[in-house]
Design a protein around this motif. Structure first.
Motif, short mmCIF file in Angstrom:
data_model
loop_
_atom_site.label_atom_id
_atom_site.label_comp_id
_atom_site.label_asym_id
_atom_site.label_seq_id
_atom_site.Cartn_x
_atom_site.Cartn_y
_atom_site.Cartn_z
N GLN A 1 0.83 -1.19 0.00
CA GLN A 1 0.00 0.00 0.00
C GLN A 1 0.87 1.25 0.00
O GLN A 1 1.84 1.36 0.77
N ALA A 2 0.52 2.20 -0.85
CA ALA A 2 1.29 3.45 -0.93
C ALA A 2 1.12 4.27 0.34
O ALA A 2 0.01 4.40 0.87
N VAL A 3 2.21 4.83 0.84
CA VAL A 3 2.15 5.74 1.98
C VAL A 3 1.77 7.12 1.44
O VAL A 3 2.42 7.62 0.51
N PRO A 4 0.74 7.76 1.98
CA PRO A 4 0.30 9.04 1.42
C PRO A 4 1.34 10.14 1.64
O PRO A 4 2.04 10.16 2.65
N PRO A 5 1.41 11.06 0.70
CA PRO A 5 2.34 12.20 0.85
C PRO A 5 1.71 13.27 1.73
O PRO A 5 0.50 13.30 1.94
N PRO A 6 2.52 14.18 2.28
CA PRO A 6 1.96 15.33 2.98
C PRO A 6 1.32 16.30 2.00
O PRO A 6 1.41 16.12 0.78
N ASN B 1 11.82 11.92 4.06
CA ASN B 1 10.63 12.30 4.84
C ASN B 1 9.82 13.40 4.18
O ASN B 1 8.64 13.58 4.50
N HIS B 2 10.42 14.15 3.28
CA HIS B 2 9.66 15.18 2.58
C HIS B 2 8.58 14.57 1.68
O HIS B 2 7.65 15.27 1.26
N TRP B 3 8.69 13.28 1.37
CA TRP B 3 7.84 12.66 0.38
C TRP B 3 6.67 11.87 0.97
O TRP B 3 5.82 11.39 0.22
N PHE B 4 6.62 11.69 2.28
CA PHE B 4 5.54 10.90 2.86
C PHE B 4 5.29 11.33 4.29
O PHE B 4 6.14 11.95 4.93
#
Length: 367
Positions: A88-93, A122-125
């Protein structure tokens, strides 16, 4: 996730095929190897995840890679996606506010040579819970030819797996306290790291940082707030801070991107128009412009007209921008263009009058 990346790659192939033409004709794609490695394979919850990316030129000619100080890497052609052990994809901020001050350049990679970059993933999720994860990365080669930017199909790195483990509450509290002190001293990277924790305890120091004078720190703080997991708590605290401390340009831009109802923001903006602080007055006017609606049109116009008499030119500039979309203020803008004491205010008002009447101002705006 794999299907999504394949779709993106297929789309990029089509785009690359259509864009790989410069001023001198077709440009063959570079022969690049793209690799990804992490600083280690186990990280604590909220810990910065350092990624090392490497581009190796296996072609016979030079390749020029774009580099910039923007932290996430997307501006330079890099992209990262993370999935959990179930795929499952981790959602981005929420999307970041754009940087207003950054540096960019081009670096030449000779044949059989390479270049390396480091990024915080960490900027990506959003902050990750304990578990096993996989990160995938791609790079879109690009160059310039004359006045064109040329892009080719992306190259992909082999996926890398890593583990997130729990962190003790005492250790986490000490980390947040240390980062908050660094942030108060003006360290923008401390804002990023506070956001990476995802903890509600990071909200207060990040909101305080929104009012630092150097705009770099407030922008980092605003973007870090997007990583906090308890989003209702972030909004509630932000509205309290707005009412108590007032707006500023970065704060109102961030609030606008939250798509809050104007009724939640307008009263605070109106209340702080008479603030003794110049930045607060500017922020209030920018906020009114961003949240303008028909219900408040008359009130906004009245306050904008009063702001044209502000002793600070930067405030008057925002008042002019606020009146730009008001058809009833055209005569006023023409007068500002002729009479304001500051050249930049006169120039902006004159430009806005010309843009609203490209064939020349109507009779009531002529001298």
């Amino acid at each position: 996730m794999a299907r999504l990346l394949r779709t993106v790659a297929m789309l990029a192939v089509v785009i690359g095929a259509t864009l790989a033409w410069g001023d001198t004709g077709y440009l063959p794609p570079p022969t690049l190897q793209f690799s990804l490695a992490l600083e280690k394979d186990t990280f604590e919850v909220g810990e910065p995840i350092v990624a090392l990316v490497r581009l190796t030129n296996h072609g016979t000619g030079d390749y020029i890679v774009q580099t910039s100080t923007r932290p996430a890497g997307s501006f330079d052609g890099f992209a990262f996606a993370v999935e959990d052990e179930r795929g499952q994809a981790v959602p981005p901020p929420h999307p970041r506010l754009p940087a207003t001050h950054w540096l960019g350049s081009w670096t030449t990679i000779r044949p059989r040579e390479q270049t390396e970059r480091k990024f915080f993933l960490n900027h990506w999720f959003l902050p990750l819970h304990p578990g096993r994860y996989t990160v995938r990365a791609q790079y879109i080669p690009r160059t310039t030819s004359g006045h064109h930017t040329v892009e080719w199909p992306p190259v992909h790195a082999a996926p890398v797996s890593f583990t997130i483990v729990p962190v003790g509450q005492t250790k986490l509290a000490v980390r947040i306290e240390r980062l908050a002190a660094q942030l108060e001293a003006g360290d923008p990277l401390a804002a990023d790291f506070l956001g990476f924790t995802g903890e509600t305890a990071a909200i207060a120091p990040l909101l305080r940082a929104l009012h630092q004078h150097d705009e770099t720190v407030p922008r980092h703080a605003a973007n870090a707030l997007n990583n906090i997991l308890d989003r209702p708590a972030v909004i509630a605290a932000a509205l309290d801070a707005l009412r108590e401390n007032g707006p500023n340009p970065v704060f109102v831009e961030w609030l606008h991107e939250r798509r809050l109802p104007p009724a939640q923001l307008m009263p605070a903006y109106l209340d702080h128009l008479a603030s003794p602080d110049v930045v607060t007055r500017r922020g209030a006017l920018i906020g009114l412009r961003l949240e303008r609606d028909a219900e408040h049109a008359a009130v906004i116009r009245a306050h904008a007209l009063r702001a044209l008499a502000d002793p600070d030119a930067s405030v008057r500039l925002e008042a002019v921008r606020l009146l730009a979309a008001d058809p009833e203020a055209r005569v006023t803008l023409q007068r500002v263009a002729e009479q304001d004491s500051h050249e930049s205010v006169r120039a902006l008002a004159a430009t806005l009058v010309r843009e609203s009447h490209p064939a020349g101002p109507p009779a009531e705006l002529r001298p």
